[in-house]
Design a protein around this motif. Structure first.
Motif, PDB file in Angstrom:
ATOM      1  N   LEU A 217       3.596 -15.375   4.794  1.00 37.12           N
ATOM      2  CA  LEU A 217       2.475 -16.285   4.542  1.00 37.12           C
ATOM      3  C   LEU A 217       2.987 -17.673   4.177  1.00 37.12           C
ATOM      4  N   GLY A 218       4.013 -17.715   3.322  1.00 35.89           N
ATOM      5  CA  GLY A 218       4.582 -19.001   2.901  1.00 35.89           C
ATOM      6  C   GLY A 218       5.183 -19.785   4.050  1.00 35.89           C
ATOM      7  N   ALA A 219       5.726 -19.079   5.011  1.00 34.10           N
ATOM      8  CA  ALA A 219       6.314 -19.742   6.180  1.00 34.10           C
ATOM      9  C   ALA A 219       5.235 -20.191   7.167  1.00 34.10           C
ATOM     10  N   GLY A 220       4.000 -19.811   6.907  1.00 31.63           N
ATOM     11  CA  GLY A 220       2.906 -20.211   7.777  1.00 31.63           C
ATOM     12  C   GLY A 220       2.818 -19.421   9.074  1.00 31.63           C
ATOM     13  N   LEU A 221       3.484 -18.263   9.121  1.00 28.01           N
ATOM     14  CA  LEU A 221       3.459 -17.452  10.335  1.00 28.01           C
ATOM     15  C   LEU A 221       2.138 -16.715  10.508  1.00 28.01           C
ATOM     16  N   ILE A 222       1.447 -16.487   9.406  1.00 24.76           N
ATOM     17  CA  ILE A 222       0.131 -15.840   9.434  1.00 24.76           C
ATOM     18  C   ILE A 222      -0.796 -16.675   8.560  1.00 24.76           C
TER      19      ILE A 222
ATOM     20  N   ILE B  81      -3.427 -17.262   5.910  1.00 22.55           N
ATOM     21  CA  ILE B  81      -3.744 -16.465   4.720  1.00 22.55           C
ATOM     22  C   ILE B  81      -5.179 -15.922   4.750  1.00 22.55           C
ATOM     23  N   HIS B  82      -6.072 -16.591   5.463  1.00 16.98           N
ATOM     24  CA  HIS B  82      -7.463 -16.157   5.524  1.00 16.98           C
ATOM     25  C   HIS B  82      -7.815 -15.479   6.846  1.00 16.98           C
ATOM     26  N   GLY B  83      -6.829 -15.307   7.720  1.00 18.41           N
ATOM     27  CA  GLY B  83      -7.090 -14.702   9.021  1.00 18.41           C
ATOM     28  C   GLY B  83      -7.193 -13.189   8.961  1.00 18.41           C
ATOM     29  N   ALA B  84      -7.659 -12.613  10.044  1.00 20.20           N
ATOM     30  CA  ALA B  84      -7.846 -11.160  10.130  1.00 20.20           C
ATOM     31  C   ALA B  84      -6.546 -10.381   9.915  1.00 20.20           C
ATOM     32  N   PRO B  85      -5.400 -10.814  10.478  1.00 19.12           N
ATOM     33  CA  PRO B  85      -4.164 -10.050  10.238  1.00 19.12           C
ATOM     34  C   PRO B  85      -3.784 -10.011   8.751  1.00 19.12           C
ATOM     35  N   ALA B  86      -3.926 -11.134   8.066  1.00 19.64           N
ATOM     36  CA  ALA B  86      -3.581 -11.174   6.639  1.00 19.64           C
ATOM     37  C   ALA B  86      -4.523 -10.290   5.827  1.00 19.64           C
ATOM     38  N   ILE B  87      -5.796 -10.335   6.145  1.00 21.63           N
ATOM     39  CA  ILE B  87      -6.772  -9.509   5.417  1.00 21.63           C
ATOM     40  C   ILE B  87      -6.501  -8.030   5.669  1.00 21.63           C
ATOM     41  N   THR B  88      -6.159  -7.690   6.896  1.00 20.27           N
ATOM     42  CA  THR B  88      -5.832  -6.296   7.230  1.00 20.27           C
ATOM     43  C   THR B  88      -4.621  -5.823   6.434  1.00 20.27           C
ATOM     44  N   ILE B  89      -3.603  -6.641   6.348  1.00 20.23           N
ATOM     45  CA  ILE B  89      -2.392  -6.274   5.593  1.00 20.23           C
ATOM     46  C   ILE B  89      -2.715  -6.139   4.106  1.00 20.23           C
ATOM     47  N   LYS B  90      -3.522  -7.064   3.584  1.00 25.38           N
ATOM     48  CA  LYS B  90      -3.913  -6.983   2.169  1.00 25.38           C
ATOM     49  C   LYS B  90      -4.693  -5.702   1.888  1.00 25.38           C
ATOM     50  N   LEU B  91      -5.585  -5.327   2.797  1.00 28.05           N
ATOM     51  CA  LEU B  91      -6.355  -4.083   2.635  1.00 28.05           C
ATOM     52  C   LEU B  91      -5.444  -2.860   2.705  1.00 28.05           C
ATOM     53  N   ALA B  92      -4.425  -2.915   3.554  1.00 24.04           N
ATOM     54  CA  ALA B  92      -3.463  -1.809   3.627  1.00 24.04           C
ATOM     55  C   ALA B  92      -2.711  -1.671   2.301  1.00 24.04           C
ATOM     56  N   PHE B  93      -2.289  -2.782   1.723  1.00 20.13           N
ATOM     57  CA  PHE B  93      -1.621  -2.740   0.414  1.00 20.13           C
ATOM     58  C   PHE B  93      -2.550  -2.163  -0.649  1.00 20.13           C
ATOM     59  N   LEU B  94      -3.807  -2.576  -0.621  1.00 22.60           N
ATOM     60  CA  LEU B  94      -4.785  -2.060  -1.576  1.00 22.60           C
ATOM     61  C   LEU B  94      -4.946  -0.554  -1.419  1.00 22.60           C
ATOM     62  N   TRP B  95      -5.033  -0.078  -0.177  1.00 19.25           N
ATOM     63  CA  TRP B  95      -5.200   1.359   0.052  1.00 19.25           C
ATOM     64  C   TRP B  95      -4.001   2.140  -0.471  1.00 19.25           C
ATOM     65  N   VAL B  96      -2.794   1.666  -0.204  1.00 15.98           N
ATOM     66  CA  VAL B  96      -1.595   2.369  -0.685  1.00 15.98           C
ATOM     67  C   VAL B  96      -1.581   2.393  -2.215  1.00 15.98           C
ATOM     68  N   ALA B  97      -2.005   1.315  -2.854  1.00 17.15           N
ATOM     69  CA  ALA B  97      -2.069   1.285  -4.322  1.00 17.15           C
ATOM     70  C   ALA B  97      -3.100   2.288  -4.845  1.00 17.15           C
ATOM     71  N   ILE B  98      -4.246   2.394  -4.173  1.00 21.18           N
ATOM     72  CA  ILE B  98      -5.269   3.368  -4.576  1.00 21.18           C
ATOM     73  C   ILE B  98      -4.746   4.789  -4.379  1.00 21.18           C
ATOM     74  N   VAL B  99      -4.050   5.024  -3.279  1.00 24.49           N
ATOM     75  CA  VAL B  99      -3.460   6.346  -3.020  1.00 24.49           C
ATOM     76  C   VAL B  99      -2.469   6.704  -4.126  1.00 24.49           C
ATOM     77  N   ALA B 100      -1.610   5.755  -4.479  1.00 26.69           N
ATOM     78  CA  ALA B 100      -0.611   6.011  -5.532  1.00 26.69           C
ATOM     79  C   ALA B 100      -1.294   6.317  -6.863  1.00 26.69           C
ATOM     80  N   ALA B 101      -2.300   5.532  -7.218  1.00 29.63           N
ATOM     81  CA  ALA B 101      -3.019   5.769  -8.476  1.00 29.63           C
ATOM     82  C   ALA B 101      -3.725   7.122  -8.449  1.00 29.63           C
ATOM     83  N   SER B 102      -4.319   7.468  -7.316  1.00 30.64           N
ATOM     84  CA  SER B 102      -5.007   8.760  -7.190  1.00 30.64           C
ATOM     85  C   SER B 102      -4.035   9.912  -7.407  1.00 30.64           C
ATOM     86  N   LYS B 103      -2.908   9.851  -6.716  1.00 27.51           N
ATOM     87  CA  LYS B 103      -1.926  10.926  -6.829  1.00 27.51           C
ATOM     88  C   LYS B 103      -1.351  11.005  -8.248  1.00 27.51           C
ATOM     89  N   ARG B 104      -1.152   9.854  -8.862  1.00 31.71           N
ATOM     90  CA  ARG B 104      -0.610   9.859 -10.229  1.00 31.71           C
ATOM     91  C   ARG B 104      -1.628  10.454 -11.199  1.00 31.71           C
TER      92      ARG B 104
END
Length: 175
Positions: free
Chosen positions: A44-49, A51-74
């Protein structure tokens, strides 16, 4: 456990909220997620994606899902339902409103300006329950035997629900 076995189990470890994860597994997952987020921030800092585009939002949602999965399992390892995540979310909203109302009389409208003293105070107050929950999830001991959420995590720090089914099939074959 071999690296190939871990790679085969990786989708379940990261995407399926069922099962359990112990302190070791949570730490491994947290470090991996932090490293991936650092790489994403560099992209994001390099400007390759954008920050408000669909690819960035998709990646952010993926990170959120993995965090929810980790919290659920814990939480499952601690013998608690993943619904506690929803309870924590609502509690944090209530806490946030209370924190802002507590800071507002001291700093007034200045607390709305990012970087101001009031803004930092309100942000710090909002981080207290998050820090407390994070420390509790990292340091609380999990249940030492199988529970309704799955078997005790193995040496990877994760449990796989299929192991329970395999054990049931092995017992049926032996009978």
């Amino acid at each position: 456990m071999r690296v190939a076995d871990i790679l085969l189990r990786l989708p379940h470890m990261l995407l399926d909220p069922r099962g359990r994860i112990d302190r070791k597994g949570l730490l491994i997952l947290a470090i991996a997620l932090l490293a991936l987020q650092a790489m994403f921030a560099a992209v994001l800092g390099a400007g390759l994606i954008d920050i408000h585009g669909a690819p960035a939002i998709t990646i952010k949602l993926a990170f959120l899902w993995v965090a929810i999965v980790a919290a659920s399992k814990r939480l499952h390892d601690l013998g608690r339902s993943a619904w506690w995540i929803a309870i924590a979310f609502v509690s944090m909203i209530v806490w946030g409103v209370v924190a802002v109302l507590a800071v507002f009389p001291v700093y007034g409208r200045d607390m709305l300006v990012p970087g101001s003293e009031g803004y930092v105070a309100a942000l710090a107050l909002n981080m207290v329950p998050i820090l407390a929950a994070t420390l509790w999830m990292h340091f609380a001991r999990g249940e030492t035997s199988d529970n309704r959420y799955g078997p005790v995590p193995d040496d990877t720090g994760f449990s796989i629900l299929a192991r329970r089914a395999d054990a049931g099939m092995a017992a049926a074959v032996a009978a």
